[in-house]
Write a protein that holds these residues in place. Structure first.
Motif, PDB file in Angstrom:
ATOM      1  N   LEU A   1      16.083  33.258  30.100  1.00  0.00           N
ATOM      2  CA  LEU A   1      14.784  33.009  30.740  1.00  0.00           C
ATOM      3  C   LEU A   1      14.148  34.271  31.294  1.00  0.00           C
ATOM      4  O   LEU A   1      12.941  34.495  31.116  1.00  0.00           O
ATOM      5  N   PHE A   2      14.934  35.088  31.977  1.00  0.00           N
ATOM      6  CA  PHE A   2      14.351  36.163  32.784  1.00  0.00           C
ATOM      7  C   PHE A   2      14.712  37.587  32.345  1.00  0.00           C
ATOM      8  O   PHE A   2      14.099  38.535  32.820  1.00  0.00           O
ATOM      9  N   ILE A   3      15.685  37.734  31.454  1.00  0.00           N
ATOM     10  CA  ILE A   3      16.104  39.081  31.059  1.00  0.00           C
ATOM     11  C   ILE A   3      15.927  39.267  29.553  1.00  0.00           C
ATOM     12  O   ILE A   3      15.077  40.019  29.100  1.00  0.00           O
ATOM     13  N   GLY A   4      16.718  38.562  28.754  1.00  0.00           N
ATOM     14  CA  GLY A   4      16.558  38.589  27.308  1.00  0.00           C
ATOM     15  C   GLY A   4      16.769  39.958  26.690  1.00  0.00           C
ATOM     16  O   GLY A   4      17.156  40.914  27.344  1.00  0.00           O
ATOM     17  N   LEU A   5      16.525  40.055  25.391  1.00  0.00           N
ATOM     18  CA  LEU A   5      16.583  41.328  24.677  1.00  0.00           C
ATOM     19  C   LEU A   5      15.197  41.953  24.755  1.00  0.00           C
ATOM     20  O   LEU A   5      14.289  41.581  24.024  1.00  0.00           O
ATOM     21  N   GLY A   6      15.031  42.888  25.652  1.00  0.00           N
ATOM     22  CA  GLY A   6      13.707  43.466  25.884  1.00  0.00           C
ATOM     23  C   GLY A   6      12.988  42.767  27.019  1.00  0.00           C
ATOM     24  O   GLY A   6      12.552  43.397  27.967  1.00  0.00           O
TER      25      GLY A   6
ATOM     26  N   ALA B   1      10.220  25.488  29.785  1.00  0.00           N
ATOM     27  CA  ALA B   1      10.743  26.563  28.934  1.00  0.00           C
ATOM     28  C   ALA B   1      11.819  26.028  27.981  1.00  0.00           C
ATOM     29  O   ALA B   1      12.623  25.177  28.352  1.00  0.00           O
ATOM     30  N   LYS B   2      11.811  26.542  26.762  1.00  0.00           N
ATOM     31  CA  LYS B   2      12.716  25.996  25.740  1.00  0.00           C
ATOM     32  C   LYS B   2      14.182  26.268  26.058  1.00  0.00           C
ATOM     33  O   LYS B   2      15.059  25.539  25.599  1.00  0.00           O
ATOM     34  N   THR B   3      14.459  27.316  26.834  1.00  0.00           N
ATOM     35  CA  THR B   3      15.852  27.617  27.193  1.00  0.00           C
ATOM     36  C   THR B   3      16.240  27.041  28.561  1.00  0.00           C
ATOM     37  O   THR B   3      17.337  27.291  29.043  1.00  0.00           O
ATOM     38  N   SER B   4      15.345  26.265  29.177  1.00  0.00           N
ATOM     39  CA  SER B   4      15.620  25.704  30.501  1.00  0.00           C
ATOM     40  C   SER B   4      16.422  24.413  30.417  1.00  0.00           C
ATOM     41  O   SER B   4      16.062  23.495  29.677  1.00  0.00           O
ATOM     42  N   VAL B   5      17.506  24.341  31.170  1.00  0.00           N
ATOM     43  CA  VAL B   5      18.239  23.104  31.390  1.00  0.00           C
ATOM     44  C   VAL B   5      18.395  22.953  32.903  1.00  0.00           C
ATOM     45  O   VAL B   5      17.671  22.202  33.541  1.00  0.00           O
ATOM     46  N   LEU B   6      19.299  23.742  33.483  1.00  0.00           N
ATOM     47  CA  LEU B   6      19.398  23.790  34.946  1.00  0.00           C
ATOM     48  C   LEU B   6      18.070  24.231  35.551  1.00  0.00           C
ATOM     49  O   LEU B   6      17.584  23.626  36.512  1.00  0.00           O
ATOM     50  N   TYR B   7      17.464  25.252  34.961  1.00  0.00           N
ATOM     51  CA  TYR B   7      16.250  25.815  35.562  1.00  0.00           C
ATOM     52  C   TYR B   7      15.015  24.950  35.337  1.00  0.00           C
ATOM     53  O   TYR B   7      14.011  25.120  36.035  1.00  0.00           O
ATOM     54  N   ALA B   8      15.087  24.010  34.399  1.00  0.00           N
ATOM     55  CA  ALA B   8      14.013  23.024  34.294  1.00  0.00           C
ATOM     56  C   ALA B   8      13.963  22.185  35.573  1.00  0.00           C
ATOM     57  O   ALA B   8      12.885  21.875  36.099  1.00  0.00           O
TER      58      ALA B   8
ATOM     59  N   LEU C   1       8.207  35.919  32.492  1.00  0.00           N
ATOM     60  CA  LEU C   1       8.111  37.090  33.372  1.00  0.00           C
ATOM     61  C   LEU C   1       7.642  36.575  34.731  1.00  0.00           C
ATOM     62  O   LEU C   1       6.456  36.299  34.923  1.00  0.00           O
ATOM     63  N   PRO C   2       8.567  36.429  35.689  1.00  0.00           N
ATOM     64  CA  PRO C   2       8.264  35.736  36.940  1.00  0.00           C
ATOM     65  C   PRO C   2       7.609  36.617  38.003  1.00  0.00           C
ATOM     66  O   PRO C   2       8.076  36.707  39.136  1.00  0.00           O
ATOM     67  N   TYR C   3       6.501  37.267  37.644  1.00  0.00           N
ATOM     68  CA  TYR C   3       5.832  38.200  38.549  1.00  0.00           C
ATOM     69  C   TYR C   3       4.355  37.821  38.705  1.00  0.00           C
ATOM     70  O   TYR C   3       3.686  37.478  37.724  1.00  0.00           O
ATOM     71  N   ALA C   4       3.869  37.928  39.938  1.00  0.00           N
ATOM     72  CA  ALA C   4       2.472  37.586  40.204  1.00  0.00           C
ATOM     73  C   ALA C   4       1.524  38.421  39.354  1.00  0.00           C
ATOM     74  O   ALA C   4       0.551  37.899  38.796  1.00  0.00           O
TER      75      ALA C   4
END
Length: 202
Positions: free
Chosen positions: A76-81, A173-180, A86-89
Motif C-alpha cells: 500500500l505505502f512503499i512498493g517497488l518505487g 485499495a486492491k491490496t487492502s484487507v486489514l487496511y480496508a 501516497l498518504p500525503y496531503a
C-alpha cells in the motif's frame, strides 16, 4: 502547570478522541506487529456506524498475521518505487509531493511548538503524522491542551480537505484487507469530527 495537572483538564470524551487519532496514526505509521494486532482484535464498538467499523476491524485483525500485515502495508505505502497509495496531503491536494500544503503545515507546526521527531524522515504531511498531531493537541502533549477553536482550525486546514478521500481510497485499495477496515474506521471518524467541529463553530 505539570503534565499531570494538564491531563486533568481533558474530558473523557476528548481523551477518547485523542486515543482514536493516535491509534489511527500508529496503524498508518508502520506495519502492525503481533501486539498491535492483538490489541486491535480486542476492540469492541457499539451499533453506530463507527462502532460497526471498529467491530469489523477487530474481526479482520484477529485473522491477520504480522507477516501478512507487513506485506499489505508495504504494498500500500512503499512498493517497488512507490506503493498503491501516497498518504500525503501535498499529493492528494496538488498531485505532487512537498508542495504548498506541506509548507503551510510546517508554518502551523512552528506556531504550535510541534517538531518532527529526529528518527522520522518522511514529510510531515503524512496522514499518520497528522493523526498523531491531532491526538497530541487534544491532550496537550506539546504543552497545554490546545483549544477547540485551534483544533478546528488545524483540522479544517490540514486534515479535512483530503482525509475522507484518503480513507475511502484505503478502504477500496486492491491490496487492502486489514487496511480496508482501518480505512472504514478512519472515514467514519473523520465524518464525526467534521460534523462536531461544524456544530461547535461560532
Amino acid at each position: 502547570m505539570t503534565a499531570a495537572a494538564q491531563s486533568l483538564d481533558v474530558s473523557a470524551e476528548d481523551r477518547l478522541r485523542a486515543d482514536l487519532y493516535n491509534y489511527l496514526g500508529l496503524l498508518l505509521a508502520r506495519p502492525a506487529d503481533q501486539v498491535l494486532l492483538e490489541q486491535t482484535s480486542a476492540l469492541a464498538g457499539d451499533q453506530s456506524p463507527i462502532g460497526e467499523a471498529i467491530n469489523g476491524l477487530a474481526r479482520v485483525a484477529k485473522a491477520t498475521k504480522p507477516k501478512s500485515a507487513e506485506r499489505e502495508f508495504n504494498a500500500l505505502f512503499i512498493g517497488l518505487g512507490r506503493g498503491e497509495l501516497l498518504p500525503y496531503a501535498s499529493y492528494y491536494l496538488t498531485g505532487f509531493l512537498n508542495e504548498k500544503p506541506l509548507a503551510n503545515l510546517r508554518r502551523d507546526m512552528v506556531s504550535l511548538q510541534m517538531t518532527r521527531a529526529d528518527n522520522v524522515f518522511e514529510p510531515e504531511d503524512s496522514m499518520a503524522s497528522l493523526m498523531e498531531m491531532m491526538g497530541s493537541m487534544i491532550v496537550g502533549r506539546f504543552g497545554a491542551p490546545v483549544s477547540l477553536d485551534q483544533q478546528r482550525t488545524f483540522f479544517n486546514n490540514h486534515v479535512a480537505p483530503w482525509a475522507t478521500h484518503f480513507y475511502a481510497d484505503l478502504e477500496a485499495a486492491k491490496t487492502s484487507v486489514l487496511y480496508a477496515s482501518v480505512g472504514a474506521v478512519g472515514r467514519e471518524f473523520m465524518a464525526i469530527e467534521k460534523e462536531a467541529f461544524r456544530m461547535t463553530a461560532d
